[in-house]
Design an enzyme around this catalytic site. Structure first.
Site, PDB file in Angstrom:
ATOM      1  N   LYS A  26     -51.393 -30.572  41.419  1.00  0.00           N
ATOM      2  CA  LYS A  26     -50.092 -30.291  40.788  1.00  0.00           C
ATOM      3  C   LYS A  26     -49.990 -28.820  40.401  1.00  0.00           C
ATOM      4  O   LYS A  26     -48.989 -28.164  40.685  1.00  0.00           O
ATOM      5  CB  LYS A  26     -49.962 -31.207  39.562  1.00  0.00           C
ATOM      6  CG  LYS A  26     -48.623 -31.196  38.884  1.00  0.00           C
ATOM      7  CD  LYS A  26     -48.391 -32.515  38.152  1.00  0.00           C
ATOM      8  CE  LYS A  26     -49.074 -32.583  36.804  1.00  0.00           C
ATOM      9  NZ  LYS A  26     -48.486 -31.687  35.804  1.00  0.00           N
ATOM     10  N   SER A  27     -51.012 -28.277  39.771  1.00  0.00           N
ATOM     11  CA  SER A  27     -50.960 -26.867  39.347  1.00  0.00           C
ATOM     12  C   SER A  27     -50.835 -25.943  40.558  1.00  0.00           C
ATOM     13  O   SER A  27     -50.038 -24.996  40.558  1.00  0.00           O
ATOM     14  CB  SER A  27     -52.234 -26.491  38.581  1.00  0.00           C
ATOM     15  OG  SER A  27     -52.247 -27.113  37.332  1.00  0.00           O
ATOM     16  N   GLY A 101     -43.952 -29.225  31.997  1.00  0.00           N
ATOM     17  CA  GLY A 101     -44.215 -28.039  31.171  1.00  0.00           C
ATOM     18  C   GLY A 101     -44.509 -26.817  32.026  1.00  0.00           C
ATOM     19  O   GLY A 101     -44.069 -25.701  31.722  1.00  0.00           O
ATOM     20  N   SER A 174     -53.860 -21.096  27.107  1.00  0.00           N
ATOM     21  CA  SER A 174     -52.888 -21.827  27.934  1.00  0.00           C
ATOM     22  C   SER A 174     -52.664 -21.111  29.256  1.00  0.00           C
ATOM     23  O   SER A 174     -52.214 -19.962  29.287  1.00  0.00           O
ATOM     24  CB  SER A 174     -51.559 -21.957  27.182  1.00  0.00           C
ATOM     25  OG  SER A 174     -50.520 -22.260  28.104  1.00  0.00           O
ATOM     26  N   GLN A 176     -50.435 -21.956  31.374  1.00  0.00           N
ATOM     27  CA  GLN A 176     -48.986 -21.843  31.599  1.00  0.00           C
ATOM     28  C   GLN A 176     -48.463 -20.557  30.977  1.00  0.00           C
ATOM     29  O   GLN A 176     -47.667 -19.837  31.589  1.00  0.00           O
ATOM     30  CB  GLN A 176     -48.262 -23.056  31.008  1.00  0.00           C
ATOM     31  CG  GLN A 176     -48.582 -24.351  31.741  1.00  0.00           C
ATOM     32  CD  GLN A 176     -48.019 -25.583  31.049  1.00  0.00           C
ATOM     33  OE1 GLN A 176     -47.497 -25.504  29.937  1.00  0.00           O
ATOM     34  NE2 GLN A 176     -48.142 -26.725  31.704  1.00  0.00           N
ATOM     35  N   ASP A 323     -56.626 -32.086  30.385  1.00  0.00           N
ATOM     36  CA  ASP A 323     -55.822 -33.117  31.053  1.00  0.00           C
ATOM     37  C   ASP A 323     -56.655 -34.370  31.336  1.00  0.00           C
ATOM     38  O   ASP A 323     -56.100 -35.443  31.580  1.00  0.00           O
ATOM     39  CB  ASP A 323     -55.254 -32.576  32.377  1.00  0.00           C
ATOM     40  CG  ASP A 323     -54.169 -31.522  32.140  1.00  0.00           C
ATOM     41  OD1 ASP A 323     -53.718 -31.357  30.991  1.00  0.00           O
ATOM     42  OD2 ASP A 323     -53.776 -30.851  33.114  1.00  0.00           O
ATOM     43  N   LYS A 350     -48.907 -32.370  24.283  1.00  0.00           N
ATOM     44  CA  LYS A 350     -48.801 -32.561  25.743  1.00  0.00           C
ATOM     45  C   LYS A 350     -47.611 -33.494  26.041  1.00  0.00           C
ATOM     46  O   LYS A 350     -46.739 -33.640  25.206  1.00  0.00           O
ATOM     47  CB  LYS A 350     -50.121 -33.124  26.284  1.00  0.00           C
ATOM     48  CG  LYS A 350     -51.266 -32.115  26.196  1.00  0.00           C
ATOM     49  CD  LYS A 350     -51.055 -31.000  27.171  1.00  0.00           C
ATOM     50  CE  LYS A 350     -52.103 -29.927  27.075  1.00  0.00           C
ATOM     51  NZ  LYS A 350     -51.824 -28.799  27.950  1.00  0.00           N
ATOM     52  N   ARG A 354     -51.308 -37.039  22.732  1.00  0.00           N
ATOM     53  CA  ARG A 354     -52.413 -37.755  23.373  1.00  0.00           C
ATOM     54  C   ARG A 354     -53.513 -38.140  22.392  1.00  0.00           C
ATOM     55  O   ARG A 354     -54.346 -39.000  22.722  1.00  0.00           O
ATOM     56  CB  ARG A 354     -52.975 -36.921  24.536  1.00  0.00           C
ATOM     57  CG  ARG A 354     -52.002 -36.889  25.709  1.00  0.00           C
ATOM     58  CD  ARG A 354     -52.529 -36.172  26.925  1.00  0.00           C
ATOM     59  NE  ARG A 354     -51.564 -36.266  28.026  1.00  0.00           N
ATOM     60  CZ  ARG A 354     -51.528 -35.448  29.061  1.00  0.00           C
ATOM     61  NH1 ARG A 354     -52.399 -34.462  29.164  1.00  0.00           N
ATOM     62  NH2 ARG A 354     -50.626 -35.615  30.011  1.00  0.00           N
ATOM     63  N   ARG A 396     -50.644 -39.588  32.367  1.00  0.00           N
ATOM     64  CA  ARG A 396     -52.114 -39.607  32.266  1.00  0.00           C
ATOM     65  C   ARG A 396     -52.601 -40.732  31.344  1.00  0.00           C
ATOM     66  O   ARG A 396     -53.688 -41.288  31.564  1.00  0.00           O
ATOM     67  CB  ARG A 396     -52.638 -38.253  31.814  1.00  0.00           C
ATOM     68  CG  ARG A 396     -52.268 -37.139  32.799  1.00  0.00           C
ATOM     69  CD  ARG A 396     -53.190 -35.963  32.737  1.00  0.00           C
ATOM     70  NE  ARG A 396     -52.598 -34.818  33.397  1.00  0.00           N
ATOM     71  CZ  ARG A 396     -52.540 -34.634  34.730  1.00  0.00           C
ATOM     72  NH1 ARG A 396     -53.056 -35.533  35.542  1.00  0.00           N
ATOM     73  NH2 ARG A 396     -51.971 -33.554  35.236  1.00  0.00           N
TER      74      ARG A 396
END
Ligand code: S3P
Length: 437
Positions: A26-27, A101, A174, A176, A323, A350, A354, A396
């Site tokens: 995904k990343s 995100g 992070s 991101q 994750d 997240k 979580r 997840r």
């Protein structure tokens, strides 16, 4: 195991055996789409992630006038015609990042340098996640950004352009945020430096350098300067997502008789911390590197069932397993002794909280779990099936619950199963194929 409308039932503890290839990472897929949109010419992206998150990035780019086309014959292969940063055009509507995100934060960095208006929104979960971490540093570079609650929450409005490079010492680890500032830095005058408090996934830096962009890395500092000419179009066969592989790695570790190979998976060291954690717990797990694509290592993960014991996860290890912590918590439920997770307060912001979600689902499985501000303490034992587990709207958590439920004789049902489509729509079918059920 059977799928209902928005629920799925797991149990029976059938061993996992054989080989599996999980969907593209995904990343890497988000980044491949962005890098192809900003390249010059036609790129070919094969094995792109199949989930809703990556589709959100593709649709946002299409709304910004980037042409993307599915390959006529190869599924999950997309052709993107890029025109550099200057090829992006003002969208005529709001850009909806849905649950993603990465889409929202990294796109914000790209759009902070564009001289037009962009409005970014998302679903209820994404609209509740912290955005000050990108808004504040992008404002410092000169972007005009606003959002709800003084720019701390989406929807965000961005009027970009005229950026000036500066040094950013990040308060949160992070990838991101780092990536957003790197994409802004590629459009800014002077040099932009991003200093991380702990190492995070380094895909953006690796891929940009492989494409010849002006990015350098020196310890915890990434430096970037304005890119004058777009990089050339490229081809990538996106390796499998290690975060998806982690579900099968834990399932095989806790289900007696299992022995599997997960092939063609991304094994960047910043992504496979979960392998070290499972090995520390006594799992029979190993990694073999088989190749490389755009400076990203690719390989196989071999896993077989074996008894596990508790461990501690903390410090600099956390960003590289965050994750995977929900599914590692399920491994801890089946392990002998105590497992502790510390320094992981980010888990609370997240796709769901979580920390709370893991605590509730482990309690439902009859496993002692004490939630803390920055993690939890789990007392391993014999998890109890036969009940109902919840996804908390988080892909997840749904798959982590399914992995635990699968390894217990009595059937359990996971509600809110639809959320799995965010990252791994084929999860249930792939688990079924590995277990022959
Ligand atoms: C991601 C970075 C991580 C991770 C997320 C994907 C990325 O988030 O949890 O699933 O692709 O850069 P943070 O940047 O918030 O740590």
């Amino acid at each position: 195991m059977s799928a209902g409308r928005d629920s799925a039932t797991f149990g029976g503890a059938a061993p996992l055996r054989g080989r599996v290839r999980v969907p593209g990472d995904k990343s890497l897929s988000h980044r491949a789409l962005l890098l192809a949109a900003l390249a010059r010419g036609r790129s070919r992206l094969a094995h792109l992630a199949t989930g809703d998150d990556v589709r959100a990035t593709r649709h946002a780019l299409e709304a910004l006038a980037v042409r993307c086309r599915d390959d006529d014959t190869e599924p999950s292969t997309v052709h993107v015609i890029g025109g550099g940063f200057d090829g992006l055009r003002e969208a005529d509507s709001v850009l909806d990042c849905h649950n993603a995100g990465t889409a929202m934060r990294v796109l914000a960095g790209v759009l902070a340098g564009r001289p037009f208006l962009s409005v970014l929104t998302g679903d209820a979960s994404l609209r509740s996640r912290p955005m000050a971490r990108i808004v504040a540093p992008l404002r410092r570079m000169g972007a005009h950004i606003d959002g709800r609650e003084d720019g701390t929450l989406a929807p965000l409005t961005i009027r970009g352009g005229g950026l000036v490079g500066c040094d950013h010492e990040l308060a949160v680890a992070s990838a991101q945020v780092k990536s957003a500032l790197v994409f802004a830095g590629l459009q800014a005058d002077g040099t932009t430096a991003v200093i991380e408090p702990a190492p995070t996934r380094d895909h953006t830096e690796r891929m940009l350098r492989a494409l010849g962009a002006p990015v350098s890395v020196d310890g915890a500092t990434v430096r970037v300067s304005r890119v004058d000419e777009p990089w050339d179009a490229f081809e990538i066969d996106v390796p499998g997502d290690p975060s998806s592989a982690a579900f099968f790695a834990v399932a095989a570790s806790i289900t007696p008789g299992s022995e599997i190979v997960i092939e063609g998976v991304a094994v960047n060291p910043t992504r496979i911390g979960f392998v070290d954690v499972l090995a520390r717990m006594g799992a029979r797990i190993s990694v073999v590197v088989t190749g490389e694509v755009l400076d990203e290592p690719v390989g196989e993960i071999h896993v077989a069932h074996g008894p596990l014991t508790g461990t501690t996860m903390e410090g600099d290890e956390i960003p590289n397993i965050q994750d995977e912590i929900p599914v590692l918590a399920m491994a801890a439920a089946f392990a002998e002794g105590v497992t502790e997770v510390r320094d992981a307060a980010e888990l609370a912001v997240k796709e769901s909280n979580r920390i709370g979600a893991v605590q509730q689902e482990l309690t439902q499985l009859g496993i002692g779990c004490e939630a803390r501000r920055d993690g939890f303490v789990i007392r391993g034992g014999v998890p109890r099936g036969g009940g109902t587990l919840k996804s908390h709207g988080d892909h997840r958590i749904a798959m982590a619950a399914a992995v635990a439920a699968h390894a217990i004789e009595a059937d359990s049902t996971v509600r809110g199963w639809r959320s799995v489509a965010i990252s791994y729509p084929e999860f249930e079918a792939d688990l079924r194929a590995l277990t022959g059920t």
